[in-house]
Enzyme design. Structure first.
Site, PDB file in Angstrom:
ATOM      1  N   GLU A 105       0.888  -0.810   0.037  1.00  0.00           N
ATOM      2  CA  GLU A 105      -0.263  -0.025   0.106  1.00  0.00           C
ATOM      3  C   GLU A 105       0.859   1.297  -0.414  1.00  0.00           C
ATOM      4  O   GLU A 105       0.735   2.221  -0.947  1.00  0.00           O
ATOM      5  CB  GLU A 105      -0.470  -0.364   0.994  1.00  0.00           C
ATOM      6  CG  GLU A 105      -1.682  -1.199   1.223  1.00  0.00           C
ATOM      7  CD  GLU A 105      -2.861  -1.508   2.645  1.00  0.00           C
ATOM      8  OE1 GLU A 105      -3.779  -2.212   2.656  1.00  0.00           O
ATOM      9  OE2 GLU A 105      -1.949  -0.984   3.421  1.00  0.00           O
ATOM     10  N   HIS A 144      30.543 -14.280   8.964  1.00  0.00           N
ATOM     11  CA  HIS A 144      31.767 -14.347   9.203  1.00  0.00           C
ATOM     12  C   HIS A 144      32.911 -14.698   9.485  1.00  0.00           C
ATOM     13  O   HIS A 144      32.569 -16.051  10.162  1.00  0.00           O
ATOM     14  CB  HIS A 144      32.209 -12.629   9.782  1.00  0.00           C
ATOM     15  CG  HIS A 144      31.891 -12.353  11.282  1.00  0.00           C
ATOM     16  ND1 HIS A 144      32.802 -12.826  11.656  1.00  0.00           N
ATOM     17  CD2 HIS A 144      31.116 -12.024  12.036  1.00  0.00           C
ATOM     18  CE1 HIS A 144      32.741 -12.890  13.465  1.00  0.00           C
ATOM     19  NE2 HIS A 144      31.113 -12.201  12.799  1.00  0.00           N
ATOM     20  N   ASP A 193      -7.236  -0.751  -7.573  1.00  0.00           N
ATOM     21  CA  ASP A 193      -7.099  -2.395  -7.150  1.00  0.00           C
ATOM     22  C   ASP A 193      -7.526  -2.363  -7.737  1.00  0.00           C
ATOM     23  O   ASP A 193      -6.198  -4.075  -7.326  1.00  0.00           O
ATOM     24  CB  ASP A 193      -8.896  -2.791  -5.680  1.00  0.00           C
ATOM     25  CG  ASP A 193      -8.527  -3.562  -5.077  1.00  0.00           C
ATOM     26  OD1 ASP A 193      -8.569  -4.503  -4.554  1.00  0.00           O
ATOM     27  OD2 ASP A 193      -9.746  -4.940  -5.949  1.00  0.00           O
ATOM     28  N   GLU A 232      24.840  -7.271  13.308  1.00  0.00           N
ATOM     29  CA  GLU A 232      24.374  -7.999  14.341  1.00  0.00           C
ATOM     30  C   GLU A 232      23.892  -7.372  15.998  1.00  0.00           C
ATOM     31  O   GLU A 232      23.785  -5.703  15.871  1.00  0.00           O
ATOM     32  CB  GLU A 232      25.748  -8.125  15.564  1.00  0.00           C
ATOM     33  CG  GLU A 232      26.431  -9.033  16.178  1.00  0.00           C
ATOM     34  CD  GLU A 232      25.252 -10.974  16.719  1.00  0.00           C
ATOM     35  OE1 GLU A 232      23.835 -10.407  16.077  1.00  0.00           O
ATOM     36  OE2 GLU A 232      26.208 -11.406  15.893  1.00  0.00           O
TER      37      GLU A 232
END
Length: 411
Positions: free
Chosen positions: A50, A214, A124, A290
């Site tokens: 939307e 990593h 729509d 992280e």
């Protein structure tokens, strides 16, 4: 001064699932349709679709006349209330899209109005045409669109007292910032089918994420908390050797088509070593960083238990709990990672992408793919430089294909 009406909509078949948006620009004085926009956007939620429709409609209006006033009409209460400033925007997927929409025109030139879905048929139908085209592996074409004609027919039928909804109108799933509601437009309720690990043959190639943790840093063998709020360590000599081995293994497989990395030094260094072997560029995605472990950064688990026992106990029991000193909760990490996932699925539909990231983001992606509870994060072992893989299909399903593979590091 010209005045435009922008009507926009978006939908998702699965929520998240295959999604698309539609938008139309109308001359307020004559009622003439001036522009139509529609696009299949891959796997996304209704709310994202939307917002994407709103942005596309505003941009189309701006191309026609950047000095015009614009009246936006949508059947999304969430988007209208948020863009009007009456509701706060909390969800991380919504904030950048709302910011993008607000920048197209000066705020004084745009007003917003909620309308019932029955009055938003044109947009729509454009959204459904885009989703249908995406299912066929095609792009939506304005030349082939029947949305305006179908919307006019529906309006005439409604005025005459009849309404015959299309198959695409039958059900719709909406998510409003943390609350999942499934509505079938007055005809009972249905829920999206859970992922089964199987995918129909006509789903097309999935977006496949190969997840690489990593390589080692000086903190890794000591098992110290190392998140996004600490010293941002580089790889150790062992970590660089691990990255070289990963690159060689992936080069032999020859399936990776793009590389995306967390912004932290250890992931960018790992990604750079692998990219050099594969001949690919590296794109950085902030959402893959992280967790910020606050005051625990650089400490071992035992040191945290000794210094902050109550905080650690709360953190282990509640995904909303944050580490000492204003770190990031696992719940907040999950929201961020899910937003990055959806963005990357849409960007790399049908492709195989290497995501170079960290322990928590990888475990979170696996947890979300499996529909596992938050406590499952503590029940996964993820080694440095290990490979995992998840496939994301166009119907919204996900399939975990590999986890914590370290075979490339041996021998």
């Amino acid at each position: 001064m010209r005045e435009f009406i922008v009507e926009a909509d978006g939908g998702s078949r699965g929520n998240p699932g295959p999604a698309g948006y539609g938008a139309v620009v109308i001359d307020a004085a004559t009622g003439e349709t001036l522009a139509e926009r529609a696009e299949y956007i891959g796997v996304a939620t209704n709310n994202v679709a939307e917002y994407r429709g709103l942005v596309a409609g505003l941009r189309a209006a701006h191309e026609l006349d950047p000095t015009a006033t614009v009246h936006v009409r949508m059947d999304s209460k969430l988007v209208i209330e948020q863009m009007s400033g009456r509701w706060k925007i909390k969800h991380p997927d919504m904030k950048p899209l709302a910011f993008e929409a607000a920048r197209v025109f000066p705020p004084a030139q745009v007003t917003y109005e909620w309308i019932p879905r029955e009055q938003n048929k044109h947009a729509d139908r454009l959204a459904n045409e885009a989703m249908d085209a995406g299912k066929r592996g095609e792009r939506w074409s304005a030349a082939d669109s029947m949305a305006e004609l179908e919307a006019a027919d529906a309006k005439a039928a409604s005025a005459a007292g009849g309404h015959a909804p299309t198959a695409a109108e039958g059900t719709r799933t909406t998510v409003a910032e943390g609350t999942r509601t499934t509505a079938a437009e007055g005809a009972g309720t249905t829920a999206a089918a859970p992922s089964s690990g199987w995918a129909p043959a006509d789903m097309g190639a999935p977006a496949t994420f190969v997840l690489l943790r990593h390589g080692e840093t000086p903190l890794t063998p000591q098992k110290r908390f190392s998140g996004s709020g600490g010293t941002d360590p580089a790889l150790s000599a062992a970590g660089r050797e691990q990255a070289e081995r990963v690159g060689a293994a992936l080069a032999r497989r020859g399936t990776v088509q793009a590389i995306v990395s967390s912004p932290l030094a250890r992931t960018r260094e790992t990604a750079g070593i692998v990219a050099a072997r594969l001949g690919l560029d590296v794109t950085v995605e902030e959402g893959l960083r992280e967790t910020d472990f606050g005051a625990w950064e650089g400490l071992t688990f035992g040191e945290v238990r000794e210094r902050y026992p109550d905080d650690l106990t709360a953190w282990l029991a509640d995904p909303e709990a944050r580490p000492t000193g204003g770190g990031e909760s696992f719940a907040a990490t999950a929201e961020r990672v899910a937003a990055a996932r959806d963005k990357l699925i849409a960007a790399y539909a049908g492709r195989t992408v290497l995501l170079v990231t960290h322990v928590t983001p990888i475990k979170t992606l696996v947890r979300l793919a499996l529909g596992a509870p938050p406590e499952s994060l503590f029940r996964m072992e993820l080694s440095a430089a290990s490979l995992s893989a998840i496939a994301y299909y166009a119907d919204g399903n996900a399939s975990v294909r590999l986890f914590n593979d370290t075979s490339h590091l041996r021998g």
